[in-house]
Design a protein around this motif. Structure first.
Motif, PDB file in Angstrom:
ATOM      1  N   LEU A 188       0.816  -1.207   0.000  1.00 44.04           N
ATOM      2  CA  LEU A 188       0.000   0.000   0.000  1.00 44.04           C
ATOM      3  C   LEU A 188       0.855   1.265   0.000  1.00 44.04           C
ATOM      4  O   LEU A 188       0.634   2.175  -0.817  1.00 44.04           O
ATOM      5  CB  LEU A 188      -0.927   0.004   1.218  1.00 44.04           C
ATOM      6  N   LEU A 189       1.838   1.352   0.878  1.00 42.02           N
ATOM      7  CA  LEU A 189       2.641   2.572   0.952  1.00 42.02           C
ATOM      8  C   LEU A 189       3.501   2.753  -0.290  1.00 42.02           C
ATOM      9  O   LEU A 189       3.697   3.885  -0.762  1.00 42.02           O
ATOM     10  CB  LEU A 189       3.506   2.574   2.214  1.00 42.02           C
ATOM     11  N   ARG A 190       3.993   1.668  -0.868  1.00 39.14           N
ATOM     12  CA  ARG A 190       4.760   1.786  -2.111  1.00 39.14           C
ATOM     13  C   ARG A 190       3.851   2.222  -3.265  1.00 39.14           C
ATOM     14  O   ARG A 190       4.243   3.033  -4.111  1.00 39.14           O
ATOM     15  CB  ARG A 190       5.443   0.454  -2.412  1.00 39.14           C
ATOM     16  N   PHE A 191       2.645   1.702  -3.288  1.00 37.29           N
ATOM     17  CA  PHE A 191       1.654   2.088  -4.291  1.00 37.29           C
ATOM     18  C   PHE A 191       1.324   3.576  -4.167  1.00 37.29           C
ATOM     19  O   PHE A 191       1.304   4.316  -5.160  1.00 37.29           O
ATOM     20  CB  PHE A 191       0.396   1.227  -4.085  1.00 37.29           C
ATOM     21  N   LEU A 192       1.084   4.023  -2.943  1.00 35.32           N
ATOM     22  CA  LEU A 192       0.781   5.436  -2.702  1.00 35.32           C
ATOM     23  C   LEU A 192       1.936   6.337  -3.116  1.00 35.32           C
ATOM     24  O   LEU A 192       1.724   7.395  -3.705  1.00 35.32           O
ATOM     25  CB  LEU A 192       0.468   5.661  -1.221  1.00 35.32           C
ATOM     26  N   SER A 193       3.148   5.920  -2.772  1.00 30.78           N
ATOM     27  CA  SER A 193       4.318   6.729  -3.094  1.00 30.78           C
ATOM     28  C   SER A 193       4.420   6.971  -4.592  1.00 30.78           C
ATOM     29  O   SER A 193       4.711   8.087  -5.038  1.00 30.78           O
ATOM     30  CB  SER A 193       5.581   6.026  -2.580  1.00 30.78           C
ATOM     31  N   ARG A 194       4.159   5.928  -5.380  1.00 32.11           N
ATOM     32  CA  ARG A 194       4.243   6.058  -6.834  1.00 32.11           C
ATOM     33  C   ARG A 194       3.119   6.917  -7.396  1.00 32.11           C
ATOM     34  O   ARG A 194       3.341   7.856  -8.158  1.00 32.11           O
ATOM     35  CB  ARG A 194       4.217   4.669  -7.494  1.00 32.11           C
ATOM     36  N   TYR A 195       1.888   6.601  -6.997  1.00 35.49           N
ATOM     37  CA  TYR A 195       0.740   7.227  -7.655  1.00 35.49           C
ATOM     38  C   TYR A 195       0.401   8.609  -7.116  1.00 35.49           C
ATOM     39  O   TYR A 195      -0.199   9.421  -7.840  1.00 35.49           O
ATOM     40  CB  TYR A 195      -0.459   6.281  -7.605  1.00 35.49           C
ATOM     41  N   LEU A 196       0.755   8.926  -5.888  1.00 34.95           N
ATOM     42  CA  LEU A 196       0.559  10.291  -5.410  1.00 34.95           C
ATOM     43  C   LEU A 196       1.464  11.257  -6.171  1.00 34.95           C
ATOM     44  O   LEU A 196       1.071  12.380  -6.485  1.00 34.95           O
ATOM     45  CB  LEU A 196       0.841  10.390  -3.910  1.00 34.95           C
ATOM     46  N   ALA A 197       2.678  10.817  -6.452  1.00 33.00           N
ATOM     47  CA  ALA A 197       3.596  11.663  -7.225  1.00 33.00           C
ATOM     48  C   ALA A 197       3.038  11.906  -8.629  1.00 33.00           C
ATOM     49  O   ALA A 197       3.087  13.027  -9.147  1.00 33.00           O
ATOM     50  CB  ALA A 197       4.973  11.015  -7.297  1.00 33.00           C
ATOM     51  N   LEU A 198       2.477  10.868  -9.254  1.00 40.44           N
ATOM     52  CA  LEU A 198       1.914  11.013 -10.597  1.00 40.44           C
ATOM     53  C   LEU A 198       0.648  11.873 -10.594  1.00 40.44           C
ATOM     54  O   LEU A 198       0.344  12.539 -11.579  1.00 40.44           O
ATOM     55  CB  LEU A 198       1.581   9.626 -11.173  1.00 40.44           C
ATOM     56  N   ALA A 199      -0.081  11.851  -9.457  1.00 40.77           N
ATOM     57  CA  ALA A 199      -1.341  12.581  -9.376  1.00 40.77           C
ATOM     58  C   ALA A 199      -1.145  14.071  -9.124  1.00 40.77           C
ATOM     59  O   ALA A 199      -2.102  14.845  -9.231  1.00 40.77           O
ATOM     60  CB  ALA A 199      -2.216  11.998  -8.262  1.00 40.77           C
ATOM     61  N   ASN A 200       0.070  14.485  -8.788  1.00 39.91           N
ATOM     62  CA  ASN A 200       0.314  15.890  -8.461  1.00 39.91           C
ATOM     63  C   ASN A 200       0.294  16.751  -9.728  1.00 39.91           C
ATOM     64  O   ASN A 200       1.192  16.689 -10.553  1.00 39.91           O
ATOM     65  CB  ASN A 200       1.667  16.027  -7.748  1.00 39.91           C
ATOM     66  N   THR A 201      -0.743  17.564  -9.844  1.00 36.44           N
ATOM     67  CA  THR A 201      -0.853  18.466 -10.995  1.00 36.44           C
ATOM     68  C   THR A 201      -0.926  19.927 -10.549  1.00 36.44           C
ATOM     69  O   THR A 201      -1.260  20.808 -11.332  1.00 36.44           O
ATOM     70  CB  THR A 201      -2.117  18.134 -11.813  1.00 36.44           C
ATOM     71  N   SER A 202      -0.582  20.170  -9.268  1.00 35.45           N
ATOM     72  CA  SER A 202      -0.735  21.518  -8.724  1.00 35.45           C
ATOM     73  C   SER A 202       0.390  22.455  -9.140  1.00 35.45           C
ATOM     74  O   SER A 202       0.294  23.661  -8.975  1.00 35.45           O
ATOM     75  CB  SER A 202      -0.769  21.451  -7.191  1.00 35.45           C
ATOM     76  N   GLY A 203       1.480  21.887  -9.659  1.00 35.26           N
ATOM     77  CA  GLY A 203       2.644  22.712  -9.983  1.00 35.26           C
ATOM     78  C   GLY A 203       3.602  22.837  -8.823  1.00 35.26           C
ATOM     79  O   GLY A 203       4.739  23.299  -8.971  1.00 35.26           O
ATOM     80  N   THR A 204       3.155  22.446  -7.625  1.00 34.66           N
ATOM     81  CA  THR A 204       4.022  22.456  -6.441  1.00 34.66           C
ATOM     82  C   THR A 204       4.773  21.139  -6.369  1.00 34.66           C
ATOM     83  O   THR A 204       4.188  20.067  -6.532  1.00 34.66           O
ATOM     84  CB  THR A 204       3.181  22.633  -5.164  1.00 34.66           C
ATOM     85  N   VAL A 205       6.064  21.196  -6.126  1.00 32.99           N
ATOM     86  CA  VAL A 205       6.885  19.990  -6.062  1.00 32.99           C
ATOM     87  C   VAL A 205       6.719  19.342  -4.687  1.00 32.99           C
ATOM     88  O   VAL A 205       6.959  19.975  -3.664  1.00 32.99           O
ATOM     89  CB  VAL A 205       8.370  20.304  -6.323  1.00 32.99           C
ATOM     90  N   HIS A 206       6.285  18.095  -4.666  1.00 31.45           N
ATOM     91  CA  HIS A 206       6.168  17.341  -3.418  1.00 31.45           C
ATOM     92  C   HIS A 206       6.989  16.064  -3.548  1.00 31.45           C
ATOM     93  O   HIS A 206       6.781  15.278  -4.473  1.00 31.45           O
ATOM     94  CB  HIS A 206       4.714  16.967  -3.127  1.00 31.45           C
ATOM     95  N   ASN A 207       7.918  15.865  -2.641  1.00 34.63           N
ATOM     96  CA  ASN A 207       8.659  14.612  -2.581  1.00 34.63           C
ATOM     97  C   ASN A 207       7.914  13.709  -1.612  1.00 34.63           C
ATOM     98  O   ASN A 207       8.041  13.851  -0.392  1.00 34.63           O
ATOM     99  CB  ASN A 207      10.097  14.871  -2.120  1.00 34.63           C
ATOM    100  N   ILE A 208       7.106  12.809  -2.129  1.00 41.01           N
ATOM    101  CA  ILE A 208       6.211  11.995  -1.301  1.00 41.01           C
ATOM    102  C   ILE A 208       7.025  11.065  -0.398  1.00 41.01           C
ATOM    103  O   ILE A 208       7.945  10.390  -0.844  1.00 41.01           O
ATOM    104  CB  ILE A 208       5.258  11.176  -2.185  1.00 41.01           C
ATOM    105  N   PHE A 209       6.659  11.046   0.891  1.00 44.44           N
ATOM    106  CA  PHE A 209       7.365  10.251   1.909  1.00 44.44           C
ATOM    107  C   PHE A 209       8.865  10.576   1.908  1.00 44.44           C
ATOM    108  O   PHE A 209       9.710   9.678   1.978  1.00 44.44           O
ATOM    109  CB  PHE A 209       7.140   8.751   1.703  1.00 44.44           C
ATOM    110  N   ALA A 210       9.183  11.840   1.823  1.00 35.44           N
ATOM    111  CA  ALA A 210      10.584  12.275   1.782  1.00 35.44           C
ATOM    112  C   ALA A 210      11.335  11.817   3.029  1.00 35.44           C
ATOM    113  O   ALA A 210      10.847  11.935   4.159  1.00 35.44           O
ATOM    114  CB  ALA A 210      10.649  13.804   1.672  1.00 35.44           C
ATOM    115  N   GLY A 211      12.538  11.289   2.816  1.00 34.22           N
ATOM    116  CA  GLY A 211      13.382  10.855   3.925  1.00 34.22           C
ATOM    117  C   GLY A 211      13.182   9.418   4.348  1.00 34.22           C
ATOM    118  O   GLY A 211      13.910   8.920   5.214  1.00 34.22           O
ATOM    119  N   TYR A 212      12.194   8.738   3.753  1.00 34.73           N
ATOM    120  CA  TYR A 212      11.928   7.347   4.114  1.00 34.73           C
ATOM    121  C   TYR A 212      12.179   6.435   2.917  1.00 34.73           C
ATOM    122  O   TYR A 212      11.779   6.741   1.798  1.00 34.73           O
ATOM    123  CB  TYR A 212      10.473   7.179   4.573  1.00 34.73           C
ATOM    124  N   ASP A 213      12.836   5.324   3.175  1.00 33.64           N
ATOM    125  CA  ASP A 213      13.114   4.345   2.137  1.00 33.64           C
ATOM    126  C   ASP A 213      12.048   3.256   2.214  1.00 33.64           C
ATOM    127  O   ASP A 213      12.135   2.343   3.045  1.00 33.64           O
ATOM    128  CB  ASP A 213      14.512   3.758   2.325  1.00 33.64           C
TER     129      ASP A 213
END
Length: 293
Positions: A105-130
Motif C-alpha cells: 500500500l505505501l509503495r503504491f501510494l508513493s508512486r501514484y501520489l507523485a503522478l497525481a500531483n498536478t498543482s505545480g508544487t513539487v512534493h517529494n512523497i514520503f521524503a526521507g523514508y526508504d
C-alpha cells in the motif's frame, strides 16, 4: 482527494469490497484505553470494527472502509477527537498478510501520489523514508530490550508500559524505513489471537514511520468463549477507570461463532497524509481542525 482516490483504487484492484456501516452505535467493543464520545444514549464509533467483523461472519471475505471515527480526549499535534480511519479485513488470513498489505500500500501510494500531483508544487512523497528497502520487523520484547530502561515484563508489572513505549521506544521506530512492532503481550491485545507456540503473546503489530504509529493490525480472536472472558476483564477495568457501566456486545459475540479465522487492521488516514507530505501537525492534514470551528 488524490489520496482517497488512490486508496480506493488499491483495494478495488485487489478484489476488496468497499462497505458502509453505521457511525452511531448502541454498543461498542469494550477497550480500556479508548474512551468513546456519547451521542444521545448511544456512541459515535471509535472504529468500524464491530460491524465489519459481523459482515465477515455473514460471508464477506475481503472488505475495506474509509470513515470518520471519534475518540474522546485525544487531541494534540498527532491526535484529533474526530479523524478518518481506513480499515480492511481478510477472512482466512493472519497478521503476516496484513504486513504485506501495508508494504504494498505505501509503495503504491508513493508512486501514484507523485503522478497525481498536478498543482505545480513539487512534493517529494514520503521524503526521507526508504519504502523500497526491507521493512524492519521488531518484537515488542526486543524493542524494550534495545531501547527501554527495563524489560517489557518489568514495565507491565510496574504499570509503565505506555510510558516506556512513548518516551523510549517509539522515537526510535521507523526513522529511515518503516518498522513493524509486533507480538504484543496478551494483556495488550484483547481482540487478537494468541500465538500457537506462546499463549502469553498475541499476533498483533503496529506500523511506525518517523516515530509515529500509523496502523494497528492483528490476527482476529474468533473464539467466542475466550473473547467473552477478555471483554469481561476490559469491562471491569473500564468500570474502575471511568466509573461507568459498559454493556457486553452480545450480537457481536453471537456472530463471532460463525467466523472461522480472519485478520484486520486500522490505519489513520490523516496521519498517513501527514507523513506523505511531511507535515508536522495533524491539524494541517484536515480541512477544519478544532481550532477552526
Amino acid at each position: 482527494a488524490a489520496l482517497m482516490r488512490i486508496l480506493r483504487s488499491f483495494f478495488t484492484e485487489r478484489g476488496f469490497l468497499e462497505v458502509d456501516t453505521p457511525i452511531r452505535q448502541p454498543v461498542l467493543l469494550p477497550e480500556r484505553y479508548i474512551e468513546p464520545l456519547s451521542s444521545d444514549g448511544a456512541y459515535l464509533q471509535t472504529s468500524p470494527e464491530i460491524c465489519m467483523k459481523r459482515l465477515l461472519s455473514k460471508g464477506c471475505s475481503k472488505i475495506f472502509q474509509i470513515c470518520p471515527c471519534f475518540r474522546k480526549n485525544e487531541s494534540g499535534r498527532r491526535h484529533l477527537e474526530e479523524f478518518t480511519m481506513l480499515e480492511w479485513y481478510h477472512s482466512d488470513q493472519n497478521y503476516l498478510t496484513l504486513m504485506n498489505d501495508c508494504e504494498e500500500l505505501l509503495r503504491f501510494l508513493s508512486r501514484y501520489l507523485a503522478l497525481a500531483n498536478t498543482s505545480g508544487t513539487v512534493h517529494n512523497i514520503f521524503a526521507g523514508y526508504d519504502l523500497e528497502a526491507p521493512w524492519e520487523r521488531l518484537t515488542v520484547e526486543s524493542a524494550f530490550t534495545k531501547y527501554g530502561p527495563c524489560s517489557v515484563h518489568q514495565a507491565l508489572k510496574e504499570d509503565r508500559f505506555d510510558e516506556v513505549l512513548v518516551e523510549n521506544v517509539e522515537p526510535n521506530l521507523g526513522r529511515k524505513r518503516p518498522t513493524f512492532l509486533l507480538d504484543y503481550p496478551k494483556e495488550l491485545g484483547s481482540l487478537a489471537r494468541t500465538k500457537p507456540d506462546n499463549p502469553d503473546i498475541v499476533e498483533r503489530f503496529e506500523l511506525y514511520l518517523g516515530g509515529l504509529e500509523l496502523a494497528n493490525g492483528f490476527t482476529e480472536l474468533t473464539d467466542e468463549i475466550e473473547q467473552r472472558c477478555r471483554f469481561t476483564e476490559e469491562i471491569n477495568e473500564i468500570s474502575d477507570m471511568w466509573q461507568r457501566d459498559v454493556e457486553m456486545p452480545e450480537r457481536f459475540l453471537e456472530d463471532l461463532r460463525d467466523l472461522h479465522s480472519a485478520a484486520g487492521i486500522a490505519l489513520g488516514v490523516d496521519r498517513l497524509f501527514m507523513l506523505a507530505f511531511g507535515l508536522k501537525d495533524i491539524a494541517d492534514a484536515v480541512s477544519f481542525s478544532p481550532a477552526d470551528l
